[in-house]
Design an enzyme around this catalytic site. Structure first.
Site, PDB file in Angstrom:
ATOM      1  N   MET A   1      -7.637  29.027   6.337  1.00 15.62           N
ATOM      2  CA  MET A   1      -7.035  29.549   7.570  1.00 15.62           C
ATOM      3  C   MET A   1      -7.129  31.072   7.574  1.00 15.62           C
ATOM      4  O   MET A   1      -6.704  31.728   6.631  1.00 15.62           O
ATOM      5  CB  MET A   1      -5.563  29.133   7.674  1.00 15.62           C
ATOM      6  CG  MET A   1      -5.329  27.664   7.980  1.00 15.62           C
ATOM      7  SD  MET A   1      -6.138  27.061   9.473  1.00 15.62           S
ATOM      8  CE  MET A   1      -5.411  28.103  10.743  1.00 15.62           C
TER       9      MET A   1
ATOM     10  N   HIS B   1     -12.862  20.148  16.971  1.00 15.71           N
ATOM     11  CA  HIS B   1     -11.714  20.457  16.111  1.00 15.71           C
ATOM     12  C   HIS B   1     -10.422  20.133  16.866  1.00 15.71           C
ATOM     13  O   HIS B   1     -10.142  20.714  17.920  1.00 15.71           O
ATOM     14  CB  HIS B   1     -11.780  21.932  15.724  1.00 15.71           C
ATOM     15  CG  HIS B   1     -10.762  22.352  14.719  1.00 15.71           C
ATOM     16  ND1 HIS B   1     -10.902  22.106  13.365  1.00 15.71           N
ATOM     17  CD2 HIS B   1      -9.585  22.997  14.857  1.00 15.71           C
ATOM     18  CE1 HIS B   1      -9.853  22.591  12.721  1.00 15.71           C
ATOM     19  NE2 HIS B   1      -9.034  23.139  13.610  1.00 15.71           N
TER      20      HIS B   1
ATOM     21  N   GLY C   1      -5.658  32.040  19.562  1.00 14.03           N
ATOM     22  CA  GLY C   1      -5.717  33.387  20.129  1.00 14.03           C
ATOM     23  C   GLY C   1      -5.150  34.500  19.264  1.00 14.03           C
ATOM     24  O   GLY C   1      -4.874  35.597  19.765  1.00 14.03           O
TER      25      GLY C   1
ATOM     26  N   MET D   1      -1.591  19.830  10.956  1.00 15.68           N
ATOM     27  CA  MET D   1      -0.580  20.830  10.602  1.00 15.68           C
ATOM     28  C   MET D   1       0.770  20.143  10.758  1.00 15.68           C
ATOM     29  O   MET D   1       1.534  20.408  11.686  1.00 15.68           O
ATOM     30  CB  MET D   1      -0.715  22.049  11.518  1.00 15.68           C
ATOM     31  CG  MET D   1      -1.925  22.900  11.160  1.00 15.68           C
ATOM     32  SD  MET D   1      -2.430  23.998  12.481  1.00 15.68           S
ATOM     33  CE  MET D   1      -3.453  22.888  13.425  1.00 15.68           C
TER      34      MET D   1
ATOM     35  N   GLY E   1     -11.670  28.698  19.089  1.00 14.44           N
ATOM     36  CA  GLY E   1     -10.999  28.202  20.282  1.00 14.44           C
ATOM     37  C   GLY E   1     -11.168  29.157  21.427  1.00 14.44           C
ATOM     38  O   GLY E   1     -12.028  28.975  22.303  1.00 14.44           O
ATOM     39  N   SER E   2     -10.377  30.226  21.413  1.00 14.76           N
ATOM     40  CA  SER E   2     -10.383  31.149  22.554  1.00 14.76           C
ATOM     41  C   SER E   2     -11.740  31.816  22.772  1.00 14.76           C
ATOM     42  O   SER E   2     -12.091  32.151  23.904  1.00 14.76           O
ATOM     43  CB  SER E   2      -9.277  32.196  22.393  1.00 14.76           C
ATOM     44  OG  SER E   2      -9.261  32.709  21.095  1.00 14.76           O
TER      45      SER E   2
ATOM     46  N   SER F   1     -12.241  24.464  18.941  1.00 19.72           N
ATOM     47  CA  SER F   1     -10.860  23.987  18.900  1.00 19.72           C
ATOM     48  C   SER F   1     -10.381  23.778  20.330  1.00 19.72           C
ATOM     49  O   SER F   1     -10.254  24.738  21.101  1.00 19.72           O
ATOM     50  CB  SER F   1      -9.962  25.013  18.206  1.00 19.72           C
ATOM     51  OG  SER F   1      -8.609  24.718  18.506  1.00 19.72           O
TER      52      SER F   1
ATOM     53  N   HIS G   1      -7.413  18.418  12.216  1.00 13.81           N
ATOM     54  CA  HIS G   1      -6.692  19.386  11.382  1.00 13.81           C
ATOM     55  C   HIS G   1      -5.196  19.103  11.515  1.00 13.81           C
ATOM     56  O   HIS G   1      -4.594  19.416  12.548  1.00 13.81           O
ATOM     57  CB  HIS G   1      -7.060  20.800  11.877  1.00 13.81           C
ATOM     58  CG  HIS G   1      -6.348  21.904  11.170  1.00 13.81           C
ATOM     59  ND1 HIS G   1      -6.362  23.211  11.626  1.00 13.81           N
ATOM     60  CD2 HIS G   1      -5.607  21.928  10.022  1.00 13.81           C
ATOM     61  CE1 HIS G   1      -5.656  23.964  10.810  1.00 13.81           C
ATOM     62  NE2 HIS G   1      -5.189  23.218   9.836  1.00 13.81           N
TER      63      HIS G   1
ATOM     64  N   PHE H   1      -0.850  28.680  16.323  1.00 12.25           N
ATOM     65  CA  PHE H   1      -1.225  29.122  17.668  1.00 12.25           C
ATOM     66  C   PHE H   1      -2.678  29.590  17.709  1.00 12.25           C
ATOM     67  O   PHE H   1      -3.179  30.150  16.729  1.00 12.25           O
ATOM     68  CB  PHE H   1      -0.320  30.287  18.116  1.00 12.25           C
ATOM     69  CG  PHE H   1       1.129  29.896  18.135  1.00 12.25           C
ATOM     70  CD1 PHE H   1       1.688  29.273  19.253  1.00 12.25           C
ATOM     71  CD2 PHE H   1       1.926  30.108  17.022  1.00 12.25           C
ATOM     72  CE1 PHE H   1       3.017  28.877  19.253  1.00 12.25           C
ATOM     73  CE2 PHE H   1       3.269  29.712  17.013  1.00 12.25           C
ATOM     74  CZ  PHE H   1       3.813  29.102  18.133  1.00 12.25           C
TER      75      PHE H   1
END
Ligand code: DX5
Ligand code: ZN
Length: 225
Positions: free
Chosen positions: A140, A36, A148, A71, A200-201, A11, A69, A146
């Protein structure tokens, strides 16, 4: 019975967004299977990211699969924009305002793959009736909005339920999981039946290749398929 491939989807929300193209190329070269792209409208979720124009410019820079994605509150109204921008998979939320059947048909009319996402409080059973008509379910494992955040354990049973139902229907649906995925949580969700892992993170720290390789290794070890 099925051969369901493990795929890693970094991501970009967690990368240095001022260097979006370079960062995307780095994860592509590090072995990511798809990119992503988290689109947020400040209405469906309390955060704003980027939209179709950014995706369109990025599309010219690398050949990786674009996993978009959405949102956003009214995905139906923007499907054409994201299809034209070069999305390969378009995922919308079942909780959004657009009618699901029409949105699925519209995405397909552009020759794109369809994903449906559910938030942590939406029961797995809500997606069952759409399974024969879509390519991917996105479960999800955090509240969308957000990067992290910590992984929500309740997503594990939902993944299990969806994989069981897909198998019952004879479908090799991709099950994607998004939020708080790292080298430990990837094992839990892979064992439950997920095969597409958004991170992501965890990936955008220092060694992207090392992170992607470890996610693949741990997911492969844990998978029950
Ligand atoms: C959250 C996004 C995720 C997020 C994941 O709304 O959909 O894709 O960027 O970030 P991590 O892996 O840091 O939880
Ligand atoms: Zn996402």
């Amino acid at each position: 019975m099925f051969k369901i491939d493990i795929k890693i989807a970094p991501s970009v929300l967690a990368c240095d967004l001022s260097a979006l193209a370079d960062e995307s190329i780095k994860v592509y070269e590090a072995g990511a299977h798809m990119l992503h792209l988290d689109v947020m409208d400040g209405h469906f979720v309390p955060n704003i990211t980027f939209g179709a124009p950014v995706i369109k410019t990025l599309r010219k820079k690398l050949p990786i699969l674009f996993d978009v994605h959405l949102m956003i509150s009214k995905p139906y109204d923007y499907i054409k924009d994201f299809a034209d921008a070069g999305a390969d998979i378009i995922t919308f939320h079942l909780e959004a305002e657009s009618p699901a059947e029409e949105t699925i048909s519209l995405i397909k009319s552009f020759g794109k793959k369809v994903g449906i996402s559910i938030k942590p409080n939406t029961p797995a059973t809500e997606v069952f009736k759409y399974l024969p008509h879509i390519d991917m379910v996105l479960v999800m494992s955090v509240e969308p909005g957000f990067g992290g955040q910590s992984f929500i354990e309740g997503s594990i049973d939902k993944i299990r339920e969806i994989r069981k139902e897909a198998a019952r229907l004879g479908l090799d649906t991709d099950i994607q999981v998004d939020g708080g995925i790292d080298d430990k949580t990837v094992r839990l969700v892979s064992e439950a039946g997920a095969n597409v892992f958004v991170a992501g993170s965890y990936i955008f720290k220092d060694d992207y290749k090392k992170a992607i390789d470890l996610l693949i290794k741990n997911a492969e070890e844990a998978k029950s398929l």
